[in-house]
Scaffold this motif. Structure first.
Motif, PDB file in Angstrom:
ATOM      1  N   SER A 161       0.620  -1.148  -0.043  1.00  0.00           N
ATOM      2  CA  SER A 161       0.171  -0.026  -0.069  1.00  0.00           C
ATOM      3  C   SER A 161       0.821   1.463  -0.079  1.00  0.00           C
ATOM      4  O   SER A 161       1.957   1.426   0.571  1.00  0.00           O
ATOM      5  N   CYS A 162       0.268   2.078  -0.833  1.00  0.00           N
ATOM      6  CA  CYS A 162       1.084   3.504  -0.833  1.00  0.00           C
ATOM      7  C   CYS A 162       0.134   4.530  -0.350  1.00  0.00           C
ATOM      8  O   CYS A 162      -0.853   4.822  -0.958  1.00  0.00           O
ATOM      9  N   ALA A 163       0.209   5.256   0.884  1.00  0.00           N
ATOM     10  CA  ALA A 163      -0.929   6.187   1.406  1.00  0.00           C
ATOM     11  C   ALA A 163      -0.435   7.522   1.019  1.00  0.00           C
ATOM     12  O   ALA A 163       0.851   7.902   1.524  1.00  0.00           O
ATOM     13  N   ALA A 164      -1.083   8.384   0.405  1.00  0.00           N
ATOM     14  CA  ALA A 164      -0.749   9.804   0.288  1.00  0.00           C
ATOM     15  C   ALA A 164      -1.324  10.705   1.132  1.00  0.00           C
ATOM     16  O   ALA A 164      -2.203  10.569   1.752  1.00  0.00           O
ATOM     17  N   SER A 165      -0.536  11.901   1.333  1.00  0.00           N
ATOM     18  CA  SER A 165      -0.913  12.875   2.539  1.00  0.00           C
ATOM     19  C   SER A 165      -1.964  13.578   1.903  1.00  0.00           C
ATOM     20  O   SER A 165      -2.336  14.765   2.774  1.00  0.00           O
ATOM     21  N   ARG A 166      -2.118  13.662   0.589  1.00  0.00           N
ATOM     22  CA  ARG A 166      -3.716  14.347   0.046  1.00  0.00           C
ATOM     23  C   ARG A 166      -4.152  13.525  -1.053  1.00  0.00           C
ATOM     24  O   ARG A 166      -3.950  12.756  -1.322  1.00  0.00           O
ATOM     25  N   SER A 167      -5.004  14.282  -1.378  1.00  0.00           N
ATOM     26  CA  SER A 167      -6.028  13.784  -2.513  1.00  0.00           C
ATOM     27  C   SER A 167      -5.045  13.311  -3.719  1.00  0.00           C
ATOM     28  O   SER A 167      -4.294  14.126  -4.284  1.00  0.00           O
ATOM     29  N   ILE A 168      -5.148  12.168  -4.346  1.00  0.00           N
ATOM     30  CA  ILE A 168      -4.509  11.723  -5.332  1.00  0.00           C
ATOM     31  C   ILE A 168      -5.527  11.644  -6.641  1.00  0.00           C
ATOM     32  O   ILE A 168      -4.906  11.505  -7.778  1.00  0.00           O
ATOM     33  N   PHE A 169      -6.553  12.295  -6.234  1.00  0.00           N
ATOM     34  CA  PHE A 169      -7.556  12.328  -7.424  1.00  0.00           C
ATOM     35  C   PHE A 169      -6.863  13.303  -8.856  1.00  0.00           C
ATOM     36  O   PHE A 169      -7.270  12.644  -9.691  1.00  0.00           O
ATOM     37  N   SER A 170      -6.315  14.299  -8.618  1.00  0.00           N
ATOM     38  CA  SER A 170      -5.587  15.103  -9.471  1.00  0.00           C
ATOM     39  C   SER A 170      -4.126  14.589  -9.932  1.00  0.00           C
ATOM     40  O   SER A 170      -3.706  15.146 -10.701  1.00  0.00           O
ATOM     41  N   ILE A 171      -3.324  13.566  -9.241  1.00  0.00           N
ATOM     42  CA  ILE A 171      -2.127  13.345  -9.435  1.00  0.00           C
ATOM     43  C   ILE A 171      -2.176  12.301 -10.773  1.00  0.00           C
ATOM     44  O   ILE A 171      -2.727  11.476 -10.877  1.00  0.00           O
ATOM     45  N   ALA A 172      -1.365  12.942 -11.568  1.00  0.00           N
ATOM     46  CA  ALA A 172      -1.340  12.552 -12.963  1.00  0.00           C
ATOM     47  C   ALA A 172      -1.065  10.932 -13.143  1.00  0.00           C
ATOM     48  O   ALA A 172      -1.580  10.222 -13.937  1.00  0.00           O
ATOM     49  N   ALA A 173      -0.132  10.481 -12.413  1.00  0.00           N
ATOM     50  CA  ALA A 173       0.436   9.298 -12.304  1.00  0.00           C
ATOM     51  C   ALA A 173       0.920   8.951 -10.963  1.00  0.00           C
ATOM     52  O   ALA A 173       1.714   9.484 -10.339  1.00  0.00           O
ATOM     53  N   MET A 174       0.886   7.639 -10.837  1.00  0.00           N
ATOM     54  CA  MET A 174       1.364   7.028  -9.425  1.00  0.00           C
ATOM     55  C   MET A 174       1.851   5.622  -9.826  1.00  0.00           C
ATOM     56  O   MET A 174       1.466   4.956 -10.645  1.00  0.00           O
ATOM     57  N   GLY A 175       3.155   5.249  -9.263  1.00  0.00           N
ATOM     58  CA  GLY A 175       3.700   4.057  -9.614  1.00  0.00           C
ATOM     59  C   GLY A 175       4.545   3.357  -8.506  1.00  0.00           C
ATOM     60  O   GLY A 175       4.750   3.954  -7.400  1.00  0.00           O
ATOM     61  N   TRP A 176       4.843   2.052  -8.821  1.00  0.00           N
ATOM     62  CA  TRP A 176       5.642   1.413  -7.842  1.00  0.00           C
ATOM     63  C   TRP A 176       7.161   1.055  -8.624  1.00  0.00           C
ATOM     64  O   TRP A 176       7.110   0.678  -9.790  1.00  0.00           O
ATOM     65  N   TYR A 177       8.081   1.286  -8.107  1.00  0.00           N
ATOM     66  CA  TYR A 177       9.497   1.116  -8.796  1.00  0.00           C
ATOM     67  C   TYR A 177      10.238   0.243  -7.639  1.00  0.00           C
ATOM     68  O   TYR A 177       9.759  -0.030  -6.438  1.00  0.00           O
ATOM     69  N   ARG A 178      11.243  -0.446  -8.086  1.00  0.00           N
ATOM     70  CA  ARG A 178      11.834  -1.322  -6.939  1.00  0.00           C
ATOM     71  C   ARG A 178      13.201  -1.409  -7.389  1.00  0.00           C
ATOM     72  O   ARG A 178      13.867  -1.027  -8.569  1.00  0.00           O
TER      73      ARG A 178
END
Length: 115
Positions: free
Chosen positions: A21-38
């Motif tokens: 899980s990745c919890a954000a400190s603000r709304s992610i509705f308008s965040i263009a892209a979110m991802g997972w890297y390793r």
């Protein structure tokens, strides 16, 4: 600006599953892209999976068919469901958000796949 906090990592046997899980400190509705890297020891950081605000997804070749990324805008959280885990999936997994022209990273969570 956004802070990202990953959770859900741990030790799992080959063939097992984990959900990050990745919890954000603000709304992610308008965040263009979110991802997972390793990043594994001695290796470069690589894309695992990404999801856009419109729901389009992209996966690294090594995880296609085994991992699924999803985002829950109501909970400001992005998930990574990992199935059929292999020892080569062992790495620190990082969450990333693209906000405007800025990139934000979480602190990472360790995933170890071993018997």
């Amino acid at each position: 600006q956004v802070q990202l906090v990953e959770s859900g990592g741990g030790l799992v046997q080959p063939g097992g599953s984990l959900r990050l899980s990745c919890a954000a400190s603000r709304s992610i509705f308008s965040i263009a892209a979110m991802g997972w890297y390793r990043q594994a020891p001695g290796k470069e950081r690589e894309l695992v999976a990404a999801v856009t605000s419109g729901g389009s997804t992209n996966y690294g070749d090594s995880v296609k068919g085994r991992f699924t990324i999803s985002r829950d805008n109501a909970k400001n959280t992005v998930y990574l469901q990992m199935n059929s885990l292999k020892p080569e999936d062992t790495a620190v997994y990082y969450c990333r958000a693209l906000v405007g022209l800025s990139l934000y990273w979480g602190q990472g969570t360790q995933v170890t796949v071993s018997s």
